[in-house]
Design an enzyme around this catalytic site. Structure first.
Site, PDB file in Angstrom:
ATOM      1  N   GLN A 198       0.840  -1.195   0.000  1.00 34.21           N
ATOM      2  CA  GLN A 198       0.000   0.000   0.000  1.00 34.21           C
ATOM      3  C   GLN A 198       0.875   1.244   0.000  1.00 34.21           C
ATOM      4  OE1 GLN A 198      -2.911   0.271   3.089  1.00 34.21           O
ATOM      5  NE2 GLN A 198      -3.983   1.900   2.036  1.00 34.21           N
ATOM      6  N   ARG A 200       0.803   5.789  -0.871  1.00 34.73           N
ATOM      7  CA  ARG A 200       0.154   7.013  -1.347  1.00 34.73           C
ATOM      8  C   ARG A 200       1.057   7.708  -2.356  1.00 34.73           C
ATOM      9  NH1 ARG A 200       2.940   9.342   3.034  1.00 34.73           N
ATOM     10  NH2 ARG A 200       3.594  11.474   2.546  1.00 34.73           N
ATOM     11  N   ASN A 201       2.178   7.076  -2.703  1.00 34.23           N
ATOM     12  CA  ASN A 201       3.155   7.632  -3.639  1.00 34.23           C
ATOM     13  C   ASN A 201       3.371   6.679  -4.805  1.00 34.23           C
ATOM     14  OD1 ASN A 201       3.931  10.010  -2.115  1.00 34.23           O
ATOM     15  ND2 ASN A 201       4.895   8.592  -0.663  1.00 34.23           N
TER      16      ASN A 201
END
Length: 323
Positions: A198, A200-201
């Site tokens: 996982q 976010r980048n």
């Protein structure tokens, strides 16, 4: 017979998003109910409840569940759950809502009715206790602490009926997958052991390497990209998804192993181990900075807080040694 592990809690998935005639009827009924605004975080929680990502929860937590989570990462029934899933209202709004009444939950930013709820309990909480338990700090410089301390003073508990997926399916199409859809895809591919990554980048070189190692030992890797409201300055979701897509096309093994799937996730790192039991990924390696204040540019807690908290509170194994 499926070789996938059962969803979190050991029972079937529990998606709360209505569909078809039931959805249309509830949307019409919602127009007749008192309205209560929900924050961006609460809207995200409703999306997760809707798709079954918070199985086996049926709505926002009672005081007993909130206390159990804060005191020991467990619901009142003993099931592991490390972060409170709560709905709050100011005293004036809460006083107008009777226990047993139904309300319509409205996105405070967009005005959309996202769910209806039957209020079963109203209670106040010790916000500092929640922060120290979940974030291991009460410093207001931590964004999670600031969010909790700024929320209204009364929590409302009760089951919800979700009316919207937040528009993510329409915006991202096949890249937005529910737990039921990911499990069906794993079954189709014949995967029974799945590693989850996982981010976010866009994936960094070290991430690429870890994913390749996982592919060598697991049936497949779920690349699980955050698509919701993120931190200021984060790279836009469409850029990240295209970048990861190129990795799949040019770098990872196609079809069968390393095939990416993306979905919305708006929770802190520790709770992902519970959520992934619904999606059905066997292994999770949270980043060292995950859910720590250091990830927000602070140095209030250690870089292994999320990992250590799971080991200590779920496995009842003290973490020793230097960090």
């Amino acid at each position: 017979m499926s070789r996938l592990v059962r969803p979190h809690g050991g029972q079937a998935l529990r998606p709360l998003l209505l569909s078809g005639k039931e959805l249309a009827a509830e949307r019409e009924r919602a127009q007749t109910l008192p309205q209560l605004p929900v924050s961006s975080r609460e809207r995200g929680d409703l999306i997760m409840l809707g798709i079954g990502g918070f199985t086996p929860l049926d709505g926002f937590m009672t005081h007993a569940d909130w206390k159990g989570v804060c005191d020991g990462y467990r619901l009142a029934n003993g099931l592991f759950w490390p972060i409170p899933i709560t709905l709050s209202a100011d005293s004036a709004a809460a006083s107008r809502i009777a226990v047993g009444a139904d309300v319509a939950l409205v996105d405070a930013e967009g005005g959309e009715v996202v769910a209806t709820m039957t209020v079963t309990e109203k209670y106040a909480i010790d916000k500092a206790h929640e922060c120290s338990s979940v974030f291991r700090t009460t410093d207001a410089a931590h964004p999670g602490v600031r969010m909790v301390m700024q929320q209204p003073e009364v929590n409302l508990a009760g089951p919800v009926r979700v009316l919207s997926d937040g528009g993510f399916k329409a915006k991202y199409g096949a890249l937005f997958m529910t737990p039921a859809e990911t499990r069906a895809e794993f079954e189709r591919l014949g995967w029974s052991q799945v590693a989850a990554f996982q981010t976010r980048n866009p994936m960094h070189r070290s991430h690429e390497y870890l994913a390749k190692v996982a592919i060598e030992t697991c049936d497949g890797v779920l690349v699980h990209s955050l698509l919701g409201a993120l931190k200021p300055g984060d790279i836009p979701a469409d850029v990240r998804t295209r970048a990861i897509g190129k990795l799949i096309e040019k770098y990872f093994v196609p079809e069968g192993k390393g095939q990416p799937r993306f979905r919305e996730m708006v929770v802190e790192a520790a709770v992902r181990s519970a959520v992934r039991a619904g999606i059905r990924t066997a292994d999770l390696a949270p980043g060292l900075d995950a859910a720590s204040a250091r990830a927000a540019g602070l140095t209030l807690v250690g870089t292994r807080e999320a990992t250590d908290a799971i080991v200590e509170r779920v496995l009842d194994t003290p973490v020793r040694g230097p960090r």
